[in-house]
Design an enzyme around this catalytic site. Structure first.
Site, PDB file in Angstrom:
ATOM      1  N   ASP A 324       0.817  -1.216   0.000  1.00  0.00           N
ATOM      2  CA  ASP A 324       0.000   0.000   0.000  1.00  0.00           C
ATOM      3  C   ASP A 324       0.848   1.263   0.000  1.00  0.00           C
ATOM      4  O   ASP A 324       0.690   2.138  -0.859  1.00  0.00           O
ATOM      5  CB  ASP A 324      -0.935   0.008   1.214  1.00  0.00           C
ATOM      6  CG  ASP A 324      -2.074  -0.983   1.069  1.00  0.00           C
ATOM      7  OD1 ASP A 324      -1.833  -2.078   0.533  1.00  0.00           O
ATOM      8  OD2 ASP A 324      -3.187  -0.660   1.497  1.00  0.00           O
ATOM      9  N   ARG A 403       0.048   4.939  17.532  1.00  0.00           N
ATOM     10  CA  ARG A 403      -0.138   5.946  16.484  1.00  0.00           C
ATOM     11  C   ARG A 403       0.361   7.337  16.881  1.00  0.00           C
ATOM     12  O   ARG A 403       1.035   7.991  16.085  1.00  0.00           O
ATOM     13  CB  ARG A 403      -1.609   6.006  16.051  1.00  0.00           C
ATOM     14  CG  ARG A 403      -2.117   4.736  15.374  1.00  0.00           C
ATOM     15  CD  ARG A 403      -1.113   4.127  14.438  1.00  0.00           C
ATOM     16  NE  ARG A 403      -1.625   2.993  13.691  1.00  0.00           N
ATOM     17  CZ  ARG A 403      -0.900   1.964  13.316  1.00  0.00           C
ATOM     18  NH1 ARG A 403       0.389   1.909  13.640  1.00  0.00           N
ATOM     19  NH2 ARG A 403      -1.424   0.985  12.624  1.00  0.00           N
ATOM     20  N   ASP A 432      -7.318   4.647  12.580  1.00  0.00           N
ATOM     21  CA  ASP A 432      -5.940   5.136  12.483  1.00  0.00           C
ATOM     22  C   ASP A 432      -5.836   6.473  11.772  1.00  0.00           C
ATOM     23  O   ASP A 432      -4.992   7.305  12.113  1.00  0.00           O
ATOM     24  CB  ASP A 432      -5.057   4.100  11.781  1.00  0.00           C
ATOM     25  CG  ASP A 432      -4.647   2.972  12.712  1.00  0.00           C
ATOM     26  OD1 ASP A 432      -4.763   3.159  13.938  1.00  0.00           O
ATOM     27  OD2 ASP A 432      -4.217   1.917  12.222  1.00  0.00           O
ATOM     28  N   SER A 488      -5.860  -8.583   7.624  1.00  0.00           N
ATOM     29  CA  SER A 488      -4.915  -7.479   7.804  1.00  0.00           C
ATOM     30  C   SER A 488      -4.248  -7.605   9.171  1.00  0.00           C
ATOM     31  O   SER A 488      -4.909  -7.933  10.163  1.00  0.00           O
ATOM     32  CB  SER A 488      -5.664  -6.145   7.702  1.00  0.00           C
ATOM     33  OG  SER A 488      -4.804  -5.068   8.002  1.00  0.00           O
TER      34      SER A 488
END
Length: 721
Positions: A324, A403, A432, A488
């Protein structure tokens, strides 16, 4: 060490200084910069009569106008300084001080004294820098005036301020014939020229600050001269003028050189050195809504290619090296951006060298790989441990706490590199994107964020993994040979999370081969590991494996070792359906071995040492903290307040907890603490201690009053019915 290595080392030292002082440096810079105005305003007060008499005699303007002149100087300068230091109406304060400079230039006949005229112009340069800073903090007071670009006025203010600082610096030079004076003049002049043109700006300005600070204290020590001597006032004037130069330079260090500088142009040219083959070239719209200007040139292979001359600017991409973000990197370059790849090491298993080389081959102008593991544990995991942070009763927030750690450093890289944009590969449905962007906006308010998965041009082009794979093959992006797992996965030091794909059906059981971090509890060892965890202020400071006589004391070692032990025994697996902040439910599977052990141990030590009512309030704060972190508000004022309160509650959470880790469970065995509120004699069934059982009768009767009245009323109502 070569010249380039030496320069890089010096820049690293300067960057480290800026990171440590970034919160205080602008305040110090402003104070230094306006020190001349402060000193002059105070002098107007103490020399009121002398100043008034001078103006009256020089201009024959009369007593009243001369008094008004002195009063205007006093109030205008001191008032303007107060507004600047308090960050209120800064732009108006700067324009007021511009007026004072102009007034004094005429009133004191400074127009005909080159040295003093240059100093006044340079003071105006310092005010330009303050104006440029105020534009980055709030909206312009001239919002309706058109400009070439959003930041153009600010950039030219910064350029003007830097150039005018040169004028003031020139007045500080001492043209003596001795070697030391000549050397310092040459070095200082070279540095101030670098500042003016904006080349190696921060390093040059910081070096100049250190040098000027030393000579200012040494040569202009007016406090060593009696106040009645003329030399006292002369040195005092020079001291504060030099301090203003230092303030202006510090502001340059804090703000950076701005867009009109060699440093910024160098980045643009560096970003334009990658060749795009002719067959894949597509016209790209620039930030000025015009097509990029391109020039054909022959490369060494003899193949015709095109070099992009203009750029939309630099973007720092949160890069993982996966499919990605690799495609996003190339796509951003297609759109006309210079891409700086940023990869954070927060404990995931990754070939960072391979990721670096891949990013370079894909056209990243720079690649930053940052080891954030220690900072991740100390600054983010430990506060979560103190809070007993659990979202919706089960999720230990492994992704949510990572994050803000990643984004914080991404913003620092963007600021350091002068990048206007940051980008990430988070999807448009998840949490996210919120966590990344709220952190970026909080720490870099003027940043612009490029979220490709929310841009129709991107997500309509790449509808799935197949489209990404086709794009990757077309652009020479290496893709994994083995098929991707049908879910994922996100890993860091705290946990591994699994979602999407076949897991989207909440009824489907997780495949046995899904878990990568922990052993199946059924297959775990048949003998437990017995650990002793020592806490200080609610944070683990030591872990000891009692049987193996192994101890760990550093933050990273402690958490890594607890992960190892927990993983061995299959601790920390959960399968939940959670509520995303964006408004939908999602199914997630998590492995958090070390965090689960610490949660059990910390809860036990907290109960042992905290007052009952404090702990009850703190429990509510822990729930609030978990919601704020999950939703991305780590850097919000409310989260900062909650963290502060939780940290306060942990002052006496100190001691040791003994526990057993075995077959997927954590069993508390015992605890000890010098700050324990447990009183063995008071609670003993064998010793009465300092407690009278008769007191319980009154206690019970008082608590029964409310119950009696409630049921009396219910009984009366029942009779009426």
């Amino acid at each position: 060490m070569g010249q380039e290595d030496l320069m890089n080392t010096a820049e690293d030292v300067a960057d480290q200084f800026l990171r440590v002082t970034k919160q205080y440096l602008p305040h110090v810079a402003r104070l230094c910069l306006i020190s001349t105005f402060l000193e002059d305003g105070i002098r107007m007060w103490f020399q009121w009569n002398e100043q008034r008499d001078y103006i009256e005699a020089t201009w024959s303007c009369g007593y009243f106008l001369a008094t008004c002149f002195v009063l205007l100087n006093l109030v205008g300068q001191l008032g303007g300084c107060v507004l600047i230091l308090s960050r209120n109406f800064v732009q108006y304060a700067c324009f007021g001080l511009f007026g004072i400079i102009a007034l004094q230039t005429v009133a004191y006949s400074i127009l005909w004294d080159l040295k003093f005229l240059m100093r006044n112009l340079a003071l105006g340069g310092g005010l330009l820098l303050l104006l440029a800073e105020s534009r980055s903090e709030g909206k312009s007071m001239f919002a309706g005036v058109p400009s070439m670009g959003e930041s153009s006025p600010k950039q030219y203010m910064q350029l003007g301020g830097r150039v005018l600082l040169v004028l003031m610096f020139m007045t500080l030079l001492h043209f003596d014939s001795n070697f030391f004076s000549i050397l310092q003049n040459m070095v200082g002049t070279a540095l101030i020229i670098l500042v003016a043109i904006g080349f190696k700006t921060k390093l040059a300005a910081l070096t100049l600050v250190i040098w000027l600070l030393a000579i200012n204290v040494y040569f202009n020590a007016f406090w060593t001269i009696p106040a009645y001597k003329p030399m006292h006032d002369f040195l005092k004037y020079d001291f504060f003028q030099t301090t203003s130069v230092i303030g202006g330079l510090l502001l340059v260090v804090a703000l950076g050189p701005g867009g009109v500088s060699m440093d910024e142009k160098k980045k643009e040219w560096e970003g334009s050195t990658d060749d795009v083959t002719f067959h894949s070239y597509k016209p790209v719209r620039s930030a000025f809504s015009a097509e990029h200007v391109v020039w054909p040139r022959l490369v060494s292979s003899g193949r015709l290619s095109w070099r992009l001359i203009m750029s939309k600017g630099s973007v720092v991409l949160a890069y993982s090296g996966g499919l990605d973000t690799s495609c996003i990197l190339v796509w951003l370059k297609e759109q006309g951006y210079d891409v700086i790849a940023y990869l954070a090491d927060i404990g995931q298993e990754e070939d960072f060298d391979a990721a670096r080389e891949k990013a370079k081959k894909l056209g990243a102008t720079k690649v930053f790989i940052e080891d954030l593991r220690e900072a991740f544990v100390q600054d983010f995991i430990w506060p979560a441990v103190q809070a007993n942070a659990v979202y919706e009763d089960r999720y230990l927030l492994g992704t949510a706490v990572a994050r803000p750690c990643i984004a914080r450093r991404q913003v620092e890289v963007a600021r350091k590199e002068g990048a206007q944009y940051v980008s990430h590969g988070a999807t448009g449905k998840g949490n996210d994107q919120i966590r990344f962007e709220l952190t970026c906006y909080a720490l870099y308010p003027e940043v612009k964020i490029i979220a490709p998965w929310r841009i129709p041009e991107f997500y309509n082009r790449f509808k799935g993994r197949t489209d990404l794979m086709d794009f990757a093959q077309k652009h020479g992006i290496p893709v994994p040979v083995t098929p991707k797992a049908p879910w994922s996965m996100d890993a860091n030091l705290m946990h591994i999370s699994y979602e999407s794909g076949i897991l989207e059906n909440p009824k489907s059981h997780a495949p046995a081969d899904l878990y990568l971090m922990t052993t199946n509890p059924q297959d775990s060892p048949d003998a437990p590991d017995v650990l002793e965890i020592e806490f200080k202020h609610g944070v683990p400071v030591k872990v000891t494996n009692v049987k193996e006589d192994v101890s760990k004391t550093s933050s990273l070692e402690i958490f890594s070792y607890l992960n190892e032990i927990g993983a061995k025994h299959g601790v920390g697996r959960i399968d939940i359906v959670e509520n995303r902040f964006i408004g939908m439910k999602s199914r997630g599977i998590y492995e958090t071995p070390g965090g689960t052990i610490l949660l059990s141990a910390h809860l036990d030590m907290e109960t042992f040492t905290l007052d009952k009512e404090v702990r009850r309030i703190k429990q509510g704060l822990g729930v609030k903290f978990s919601e704020l972190v999950y939703n991305g508000f780590w850097y919000s004022p409310e989260c900062e307040f909650v963290r502060h309160c939780i940290a306060k509650s942990q002052e006496n959470v100190e001691g040791k907890v003994q526990l057993s880790v075995f077959k997927g469970h954590v069993y508390i065995l015992g605890r000890e603490s010098p700050t324990s509120l447990y009183n063995e004699e008071l609670v003993s069934m064998d010793v009465q201690g300092n407690y009278d059982p008769c007191d319980a009768s009154g206690f019970i009767r008082i608590n029964a009053v409310r119950l009696r009245e409630h049921h009396r009323l219910q009984g009366f109502s029942g009779i009426k019915k």
